[in-house]
Design a protein around this motif. Structure first.
Motif, short mmCIF file in Angstrom:
data_model
loop_
_atom_site.label_atom_id
_atom_site.label_comp_id
_atom_site.label_asym_id
_atom_site.label_seq_id
_atom_site.Cartn_x
_atom_site.Cartn_y
_atom_site.Cartn_z
N GLU A 197 -3.35 25.00 14.77
CA GLU A 197 -2.59 24.13 15.73
C GLU A 197 -3.31 22.76 15.85
OE1 GLU A 197 -1.74 26.57 18.82
OE2 GLU A 197 0.15 27.13 17.92
N SER A 198 -4.65 22.83 15.37
CA SER A 198 -5.44 21.55 15.47
C SER A 198 -5.82 21.04 14.27
CB SER A 198 -6.85 21.91 16.29
OG SER A 198 -6.36 22.53 17.58
N THR A 199 -5.16 21.43 13.22
CA THR A 199 -5.33 20.58 11.94
C THR A 199 -3.96 20.28 11.39
OG1 THR A 199 -5.38 22.83 10.86
CG2 THR A 199 -7.61 21.74 11.36
N VAL A 232 0.58 27.76 5.89
CA VAL A 232 0.05 27.28 4.85
C VAL A 232 -1.38 27.57 5.27
CG1 VAL A 232 -0.85 25.79 3.11
CG2 VAL A 232 1.69 26.14 3.64
N ASN A 233 -1.49 26.75 6.63
CA ASN A 233 -2.86 26.91 7.06
C ASN A 233 -3.62 28.42 7.25
OD1 ASN A 233 -2.90 24.18 7.10
ND2 ASN A 233 -2.65 23.89 9.26
N GLY A 237 1.23 20.14 13.94
CA GLY A 237 1.88 21.13 14.71
C GLY A 237 3.29 21.16 14.22
N GLY A 238 3.23 21.98 13.05
CA GLY A 238 4.28 22.53 12.27
C GLY A 238 5.31 21.72 11.76
N SER A 296 -3.89 20.68 3.55
CA SER A 296 -4.16 21.91 4.13
C SER A 296 -5.35 22.56 3.47
CB SER A 296 -3.09 22.86 4.58
OG SER A 296 -1.96 22.02 5.21
N LEU A 297 -4.97 22.91 2.37
CA LEU A 297 -6.07 23.78 1.45
C LEU A 297 -7.19 23.18 1.45
CD1 LEU A 297 -4.27 24.75 -1.67
CD2 LEU A 297 -3.84 25.52 0.32
#
Lengths: 187, 195
Positions: free
Chosen positions: A49-51, A57-58, B36-37, B104-105
């Motif tokens: 939630e903080s990235t 995926v995270n 946040g998604g 992300s990776l």
């Protein structure tokens, strides 16, 4: 590694409705393999939630790294997105063919309204976290409500909105600006 | 569909590669700033994909989001695949998807490898408190714009209101809400046409 691919592939195949929908599947994987614990999962949620980036995926990357290092961090998320890519390409092909059919047009007419509502609901969800303090209100009162609201965040939101209307810059500009403000003023 | 005009068709392999790379870069930028998604991605998609590059219309974006809700997988990925496929076929779908997950990776691997106390870093929390306030504003302003395209009559406003209330106050899965909304569209519109 093959087992990891298969497990995350299944997770990506059956988790419908976004990142948080992958959670029950992650709990299953944790229980079945012992690769990580439930405590790890809650850590992952907090970090995700903080990235930036999609939650699912995270989480897959985090789990993958912790179980198998850098290779795991590549394999798990790729396995997770693999089913989506195939399914969406399939749907795209079908849509292309039947785009002009009345039934498809009518379905999309309903879908768009639902889509707008779901996005608005997500916005309200973020707003609750952003603007309300974490402390629970003991008794309903206006002064209590005043304390509950994070006024600094509201002020920042107002500034961002003003900027958005006036300058129409790229959203990234406002995100970076808000992060800097957050750090400087200890939000 | 301006991008389908002959002038924009790839002239050769080099041009094709460039367009694929373009998809990757744009989606990597979107993925790198989506906090946040999947929904938080919307303001960025609107700017990059609809306004700047005309890769999709606002209506199409809503369609992709809705379909992404009721198909398996992460919404952000589904939307990226849709747009990539639309622009450049299967390779496009794959490149856009890889682009959106690449940041992300890298970021998560770095955090997992080096920063064991990431969540305890106070500046991270401060930055994110700021970002959350900002993301709300961005999402609502995107909803306002898209809403104009989606809510075209009383029926769609009704669907919007019902879905909003149900998703805020019940645990009904978004996938079910989307499917129901589609069914309502088929029934009401289909009947209206015959009458």
């Amino acid at each position: 590694m093959i087992e990891m691919f298969i497990r995350f592939f299944g997770c990506g195949l059956f988790a419908i409705g976004g990142g948080l929908a992958t959670l029950p599947f992650l709990y299953d994987i944790a229980e079945a393999t012992g690769w990580f614990t439930f405590h790890d999962i809650s850590n992952m949620i907090a970090i995700s939630e903080s990235t930036p980036g999609p939650l699912g995926v995270n989480m897959a990357t985090y789990v993958g790294y912790h179980t198998m290092g850098v290779i795991g961090a590549l394999v798990a998320p790729l396995a997770l997105v693999f089913p989506s890519v195939i399914i969406i390409i399939g749907i795209s092909k079908i849509l292309d063919k039947f785009k002009t059919a009345a039934v498809v047009q009518n379905a999309l007419y309903g879908l768009r309204a639902a889509s707008a509502a779901l996005i608005a609901a997500a916005g309200i969800g973020v707003a609750k976290i952003a603007f309300l303090g974490s402390e629970q209100m003991q008794e309903w009162s206006f002064s209590g409500l005043g304390q509950l609201i994070n006024w600094k965040a509201v002020l920042l939101a107002a500034v961002v909105y003003g900027g958005l209307v006036k300058f129409k810059k790229h959203p990234i500009v406002y995100i970076v600006f808000s992060a800097v403000i957050g750090i400087i003023f200890h939000y | 569909m301006t991008f389908m005009q002959p002038a924009n068709r790839p002239a050769g392999r080099g041009k094709k590669m460039k367009e694929l790379l373009d998809l990757f870069v744009v989606f990597a930028r979107i993925g790198g700033f989506t906090f946040g998604g999947g929904y938080a991605m919307l303001p960025m998609l609107e700017k990059e994909v609809v306004n700047s590059r005309h890769w999709a219309t606002e209506e199409e974006l809503m369609d992709y989001y809705a379909i992404g809700q009721c198909t398996p997988g992460v919404i952000a990925i589904n939307t990226a695949t849709f747009i990539g496929y639309k622009i450049k076929g299967i390779p496009g779908g794959i490149m856009a998807t890889l682009g959106v997950i690449a940041p992300s990776l890298v970021i998560i691997t770095v955090i997992a490898a080096f920063i064991s106390n990431f969540m305890e870093l106070s500046f991270v929390n401060s930055a994110f408190a700021g970002i959350r306030a900002c993301v709300c504003v961005l999402i609502f302003s995107a909803v306002l714009k898209l809403g104009k395209k989606a809510l075209v009559d009383k029926i769609t406003v009704g669907i919007f209101a019902v879905v909003l209330v149900l998703s805020l106050f019940t645990d009904i899965s978004p996938a079910i809400l989307v499917v129901l909304a589609g069914a309502v569209g088929i029934i009401i519109k289909g009947r209206g046409k015959k009458a």
